[in-house]
Design a protein around this motif. Structure first.
Motif, PDB file in Angstrom:
ATOM      1  N   ASP A  94       0.819  -1.200   0.000  1.00  0.00           N
ATOM      2  CA  ASP A  94       0.000   0.000   0.000  1.00  0.00           C
ATOM      3  C   ASP A  94       0.862   1.263   0.000  1.00  0.00           C
ATOM      4  O   ASP A  94       0.536   2.226  -0.670  1.00  0.00           O
ATOM      5  N   PHE A  95       1.930   1.240   0.789  1.00  0.00           N
ATOM      6  CA  PHE A  95       2.829   2.400   0.846  1.00  0.00           C
ATOM      7  C   PHE A  95       3.426   2.672  -0.535  1.00  0.00           C
ATOM      8  O   PHE A  95       3.449   3.821  -0.996  1.00  0.00           O
ATOM      9  N   PHE A  96       3.923   1.623  -1.205  1.00  0.00           N
ATOM     10  CA  PHE A  96       4.534   1.788  -2.520  1.00  0.00           C
ATOM     11  C   PHE A  96       3.528   2.395  -3.505  1.00  0.00           C
ATOM     12  O   PHE A  96       3.853   3.303  -4.266  1.00  0.00           O
ATOM     13  N   ARG A  97       2.295   1.875  -3.502  1.00  0.00           N
ATOM     14  CA  ARG A  97       1.262   2.387  -4.414  1.00  0.00           C
ATOM     15  C   ARG A  97       0.922   3.840  -4.099  1.00  0.00           C
ATOM     16  O   ARG A  97       0.712   4.642  -5.008  1.00  0.00           O
ATOM     17  N   ALA A  98       0.860   4.190  -2.827  1.00  0.00           N
ATOM     18  CA  ALA A  98       0.542   5.564  -2.449  1.00  0.00           C
ATOM     19  C   ALA A  98       1.611   6.537  -2.947  1.00  0.00           C
ATOM     20  O   ALA A  98       1.297   7.610  -3.478  1.00  0.00           O
ATOM     21  N   ILE A  99       2.863   6.153  -2.807  1.00  0.00           N
ATOM     22  CA  ILE A  99       3.957   7.012  -3.274  1.00  0.00           C
ATOM     23  C   ILE A  99       3.920   7.128  -4.798  1.00  0.00           C
ATOM     24  O   ILE A  99       4.086   8.222  -5.351  1.00  0.00           O
ATOM     25  N   GLU A 100       3.705   6.021  -5.490  1.00  0.00           N
ATOM     26  CA  GLU A 100       3.635   6.061  -6.953  1.00  0.00           C
ATOM     27  C   GLU A 100       2.455   6.905  -7.423  1.00  0.00           C
ATOM     28  O   GLU A 100       2.580   7.671  -8.385  1.00  0.00           O
ATOM     29  N   ASN A 101       1.312   6.787  -6.755  1.00  0.00           N
ATOM     30  CA  ASN A 101       0.143   7.582  -7.138  1.00  0.00           C
ATOM     31  C   ASN A 101       0.399   9.071  -6.965  1.00  0.00           C
ATOM     32  O   ASN A 101       0.024   9.873  -7.810  1.00  0.00           O
ATOM     33  N   SER A 102       1.041   9.454  -5.883  1.00  0.00           N
ATOM     34  CA  SER A 102       1.285  10.883  -5.662  1.00  0.00           C
ATOM     35  C   SER A 102       2.395  11.415  -6.566  1.00  0.00           C
ATOM     36  O   SER A 102       2.379  12.581  -6.937  1.00  0.00           O
ATOM     37  N   SER A 103       3.368  10.571  -6.936  1.00  0.00           N
ATOM     38  CA  SER A 103       4.440  11.032  -7.828  1.00  0.00           C
ATOM     39  C   SER A 103       4.006  11.008  -9.289  1.00  0.00           C
ATOM     40  O   SER A 103       4.589  11.696 -10.119  1.00  0.00           O
ATOM     41  N   GLY A 104       3.021  10.174  -9.607  1.00  0.00           N
ATOM     42  CA  GLY A 104       2.536  10.082 -10.979  1.00  0.00           C
ATOM     43  C   GLY A 104       3.407   9.256 -11.898  1.00  0.00           C
ATOM     44  O   GLY A 104       3.297   9.355 -13.113  1.00  0.00           O
ATOM     45  N   GLU A 105       4.306   8.457 -11.334  1.00  0.00           N
ATOM     46  CA  GLU A 105       5.153   7.606 -12.172  1.00  0.00           C
ATOM     47  C   GLU A 105       5.435   6.282 -11.483  1.00  0.00           C
ATOM     48  O   GLU A 105       5.306   6.159 -10.271  1.00  0.00           O
ATOM     49  N   SER A 106       5.828   5.309 -12.289  1.00  0.00           N
ATOM     50  CA  SER A 106       6.170   3.988 -11.757  1.00  0.00           C
ATOM     51  C   SER A 106       7.552   4.042 -11.119  1.00  0.00           C
ATOM     52  O   SER A 106       8.514   4.512 -11.720  1.00  0.00           O
ATOM     53  N   LEU A 107       7.659   3.559  -9.907  1.00  0.00           N
ATOM     54  CA  LEU A 107       8.928   3.527  -9.190  1.00  0.00           C
ATOM     55  C   LEU A 107       9.380   2.098  -8.922  1.00  0.00           C
ATOM     56  O   LEU A 107      10.120   1.838  -7.976  1.00  0.00           O
ATOM     57  N   ASP A 108       8.956   1.164  -9.789  1.00  0.00           N
ATOM     58  CA  ASP A 108       9.315  -0.244  -9.620  1.00  0.00           C
ATOM     59  C   ASP A 108      10.821  -0.439  -9.490  1.00  0.00           C
ATOM     60  O   ASP A 108      11.291  -1.224  -8.680  1.00  0.00           O
ATOM     61  N   TRP A 109      11.590   0.263 -10.330  1.00  0.00           N
ATOM     62  CA  TRP A 109      13.050   0.159 -10.291  1.00  0.00           C
ATOM     63  C   TRP A 109      13.587   0.533  -8.910  1.00  0.00           C
ATOM     64  O   TRP A 109      14.514  -0.093  -8.411  1.00  0.00           O
ATOM     65  N   PHE A 110      13.002   1.534  -8.282  1.00  0.00           N
ATOM     66  CA  PHE A 110      13.443   2.000  -6.968  1.00  0.00           C
ATOM     67  C   PHE A 110      13.103   0.979  -5.881  1.00  0.00           C
ATOM     68  O   PHE A 110      13.953   0.614  -5.070  1.00  0.00           O
ATOM     69  N   TRP A 111      11.869   0.497  -5.875  1.00  0.00           N
ATOM     70  CA  TRP A 111      11.445  -0.472  -4.847  1.00  0.00           C
ATOM     71  C   TRP A 111      12.246  -1.765  -4.960  1.00  0.00           C
ATOM     72  O   TRP A 111      12.687  -2.311  -3.951  1.00  0.00           O
ATOM     73  N   ARG A 112      12.431  -2.242  -6.202  1.00  0.00           N
ATOM     74  CA  ARG A 112      13.192  -3.488  -6.395  1.00  0.00           C
ATOM     75  C   ARG A 112      14.622  -3.354  -5.900  1.00  0.00           C
ATOM     76  O   ARG A 112      15.144  -4.224  -5.204  1.00  0.00           O
ATOM     77  N   GLY A 113      15.281  -2.295  -6.265  1.00  0.00           N
ATOM     78  CA  GLY A 113      16.688  -2.138  -5.939  1.00  0.00           C
ATOM     79  C   GLY A 113      16.979  -1.802  -4.494  1.00  0.00           C
ATOM     80  O   GLY A 113      17.931  -2.313  -3.899  1.00  0.00           O
ATOM     81  N   TRP A 114      16.149  -0.959  -3.888  1.00  0.00           N
ATOM     82  CA  TRP A 114      16.435  -0.474  -2.534  1.00  0.00           C
ATOM     83  C   TRP A 114      15.719  -1.236  -1.435  1.00  0.00           C
ATOM     84  O   TRP A 114      16.226  -1.301  -0.310  1.00  0.00           O
ATOM     85  N   PHE A 115      14.537  -1.789  -1.721  1.00  0.00           N
ATOM     86  CA  PHE A 115      13.756  -2.443  -0.674  1.00  0.00           C
ATOM     87  C   PHE A 115      13.703  -3.964  -0.797  1.00  0.00           C
ATOM     88  O   PHE A 115      13.788  -4.666   0.191  1.00  0.00           O
ATOM     89  N   LEU A 116      13.510  -4.475  -2.011  1.00  0.00           N
ATOM     90  CA  LEU A 116      13.336  -5.908  -2.196  1.00  0.00           C
ATOM     91  C   LEU A 116      14.655  -6.661  -2.365  1.00  0.00           C
ATOM     92  O   LEU A 116      14.728  -7.847  -2.092  1.00  0.00           O
ATOM     93  N   HIS A 117      15.689  -5.982  -2.827  1.00  0.00           N
ATOM     94  CA  HIS A 117      17.003  -6.594  -3.043  1.00  0.00           C
ATOM     95  C   HIS A 117      18.072  -5.711  -2.435  1.00  0.00           C
ATOM     96  O   HIS A 117      17.803  -4.600  -2.012  1.00  0.00           O
ATOM     97  N   ASN A 118      19.263  -6.187  -2.429  1.00  0.00           N
ATOM     98  CA  ASN A 118      20.398  -5.401  -1.953  1.00  0.00           C
ATOM     99  C   ASN A 118      21.302  -5.081  -3.137  1.00  0.00           C
ATOM    100  O   ASN A 118      22.481  -5.380  -3.133  1.00  0.00           O
ATOM    101  N   TRP A 119      20.713  -4.477  -4.172  1.00  0.00           N
ATOM    102  CA  TRP A 119      21.448  -4.195  -5.386  1.00  0.00           C
ATOM    103  C   TRP A 119      22.393  -3.017  -5.201  1.00  0.00           C
ATOM    104  O   TRP A 119      22.198  -2.172  -4.331  1.00  0.00           O
ATOM    105  N   LYS A 120      23.400  -2.951  -6.067  1.00  0.00           N
ATOM    106  CA  LYS A 120      24.413  -1.899  -6.004  1.00  0.00           C
ATOM    107  C   LYS A 120      24.322  -1.019  -7.243  1.00  0.00           C
ATOM    108  O   LYS A 120      23.813  -1.426  -8.275  1.00  0.00           O
TER     109      LYS A 120
END
Length: 118
Positions: free
Chosen positions: A1-27
């Protein structure tokens, strides 16, 4: 819900951000690779994302004649793969290209952030 709320208010998809910073430990590791010339007035600047986390990036371009400008590229430049190329109008040869000149990104290898004319 938090991710969707942020995406709705920003008006763009932030999948790349959530995947890299929250779901994985990417560099992050974005490198300045090369400069080629299409003609006398257009250079093609190539960057490479060497790790898994794509990021929006600022690139500083210095020309031999002293002109220096910055180009801000959105994260979408990485949608087609790890190599991003963009056309840059020039009035002389490019002396150097610097990725993230302000060192704002947590880049794991900043030694590849610059390209200099050989």
């Amino acid at each position: 819900d938090f991710f969707r709320a942020i995406e709705n208010s920003s008006g763009e998809s932030l999948d790349w951000f959530w995947r890299g910073w929250f779901l994985h430990n990417w560099k992050v590791d974005i490198a300045a690779k090369e400069v080629t010339y299409q003609n006398d007035s257009t250079a093609i600047v190539s960057l490479e994302c060497l790790e898994q986390l794509p990021m929006p990036v600022t690139v500083e371009i210095k020309q031999v004649n002293g002109n220096t400008k910055r180009v801000k590229l959105p994260v979408e430049v990485w949608q087609n793969g790890p190599i991003a190329r963009f056309a840059y109008p020039v009035s002389s040869k490019i002396e150097s290209v610097t990725v993230d000149p302000d060192r704002a990104l947590p880049d794991v290898n900043s030694t590849n952030n610059s390209w200099k004319q050989p």
